[in-house]
Design a protein around this motif. Structure first.
Motif, PDB file in Angstrom:
ATOM      1  N   VAL A  43      -1.031 -46.120  -8.557  1.00 29.37           N
ATOM      2  CA  VAL A  43      -1.258 -47.435  -8.010  1.00 29.37           C
ATOM      3  C   VAL A  43      -0.347 -46.414  -6.946  1.00 29.37           C
ATOM      4  CG1 VAL A  43      -1.846 -49.670  -7.637  1.00 29.37           C
ATOM      5  CG2 VAL A  43      -2.052 -47.971 -10.352  1.00 29.37           C
ATOM      6  N   VAL A  44      -1.361 -47.125  -5.740  1.00 24.49           N
ATOM      7  CA  VAL A  44      -1.041 -47.517  -4.259  1.00 24.49           C
ATOM      8  C   VAL A  44      -1.156 -48.655  -3.672  1.00 24.49           C
ATOM      9  CG1 VAL A  44      -1.106 -46.426  -1.941  1.00 24.49           C
ATOM     10  CG2 VAL A  44      -1.106 -45.049  -3.979  1.00 24.49           C
ATOM     11  N   THR A  79       1.976 -43.812   5.682  1.00 23.28           N
ATOM     12  CA  THR A  79       1.573 -42.919   6.461  1.00 23.28           C
ATOM     13  C   THR A  79      -0.188 -42.914   6.896  1.00 23.28           C
ATOM     14  OG1 THR A  79       1.580 -41.460   4.952  1.00 23.28           O
ATOM     15  CG2 THR A  79       3.390 -41.686   6.234  1.00 23.28           C
ATOM     16  N   GLY A  80      -0.432 -43.730   5.450  1.00 20.89           N
ATOM     17  CA  GLY A  80      -2.002 -43.768   5.913  1.00 20.89           C
ATOM     18  C   GLY A  80      -2.518 -42.354   5.403  1.00 20.89           C
ATOM     19  N   ALA A  81      -1.950 -41.854   4.108  1.00 26.20           N
ATOM     20  CA  ALA A  81      -2.138 -39.821   3.742  1.00 26.20           C
ATOM     21  C   ALA A  81      -3.333 -41.013   2.724  1.00 26.20           C
ATOM     22  CB  ALA A  81      -0.679 -39.968   2.606  1.00 26.20           C
ATOM     23  N   PRO A  82      -4.450 -39.498   2.178  1.00 25.56           N
ATOM     24  CA  PRO A  82      -5.149 -40.058   1.422  1.00 25.56           C
ATOM     25  C   PRO A  82      -5.257 -40.150   0.121  1.00 25.56           C
ATOM     26  CG  PRO A  82      -5.894 -38.083   2.273  1.00 25.56           C
ATOM     27  CD  PRO A  82      -4.299 -38.254   2.891  1.00 25.56           C
ATOM     28  N   ALA A  90       3.742 -37.383   1.277  1.00 29.34           N
ATOM     29  CA  ALA A  90       4.074 -38.377   1.609  1.00 29.34           C
ATOM     30  C   ALA A  90       4.140 -39.834   0.700  1.00 29.34           C
ATOM     31  CB  ALA A  90       3.451 -39.162   3.288  1.00 29.34           C
ATOM     32  N   ILE A  91       3.287 -39.865  -0.123  1.00 33.92           N
ATOM     33  CA  ILE A  91       2.964 -41.193  -1.465  1.00 33.92           C
ATOM     34  C   ILE A  91       4.173 -40.594  -2.237  1.00 33.92           C
ATOM     35  CG2 ILE A  91       1.331 -42.132  -2.859  1.00 33.92           C
ATOM     36  CD1 ILE A  91      -0.195 -41.738  -0.984  1.00 33.92           C
ATOM     37  N   LEU A  92       4.128 -40.348  -2.709  1.00 37.65           N
ATOM     38  CA  LEU A  92       5.225 -39.896  -3.371  1.00 37.65           C
ATOM     39  C   LEU A  92       6.427 -40.517  -3.421  1.00 37.65           C
ATOM     40  CD1 LEU A  92       4.336 -36.276  -5.100  1.00 37.65           C
ATOM     41  CD2 LEU A  92       4.823 -38.628  -6.151  1.00 37.65           C
TER      42      LEU A  92
END
Length: 123
Positions: A43-44, A79-82, A90-92
């Motif tokens: 979950v983001v 970063t607004g990564a998909p 970047a999310i990890l």
């Protein structure tokens, strides 16, 4: 070819699981499900509430049926990564929290990411 009675039986057996899966929202205000791998959900989260435990409790209640084994890993996305699996690097790199519940062990663990600098257990 399936007969009508056999097809109806298959639908009746499959519908409870389908209804449960549909009952779990894939997003809400400030969060979005990237996907899942078995019992593990990714979950983001975003917004001003990322440091509020109550916010995570709301997401957990929406994603995890009561008394069921459930694993959720929370990340931010500055970063607004998909948002999709596999998660972008970047999310990890931005873990926020971790939740796990074992129905068999009757145990729940919630931990913050140490990078958020919040008190309590962290990883």
């Amino acid at each position: 070819m399936m007969t009508g009675k056999l097809l109806l039986t298959c639908l009746i057996v499959a519908l409870p699981g389908f209804a449960q899966a549909q009952a779990q929202p894939s997003s809400g205000p400030g969060w979005q499900v990237a996907g899942s791998l078995g019992l593990l959900q990714f979950v983001v989260v975003s917004g001003e509430r990322i440091r509020q435990r109550e916010f995570y409790d709301e997401v957990i209640a929406a994603r995890c049926p009561p008394d069921a084994t459930c694993f959720v890993r929370f990340f931010t996305n500055s970063t607004g990564a998909p948002v999709a699996l596999p998660l972008a690097d970047a999310i990890l790199a931005e873990p926020a929290a971790s939740f796990q519940r074992s129905a068999k062990q009757s145990n729940e663990v919630f931990e913050w990411s140490c990078r958020l600098g919040l008190p309590g257990n962290c990883f």
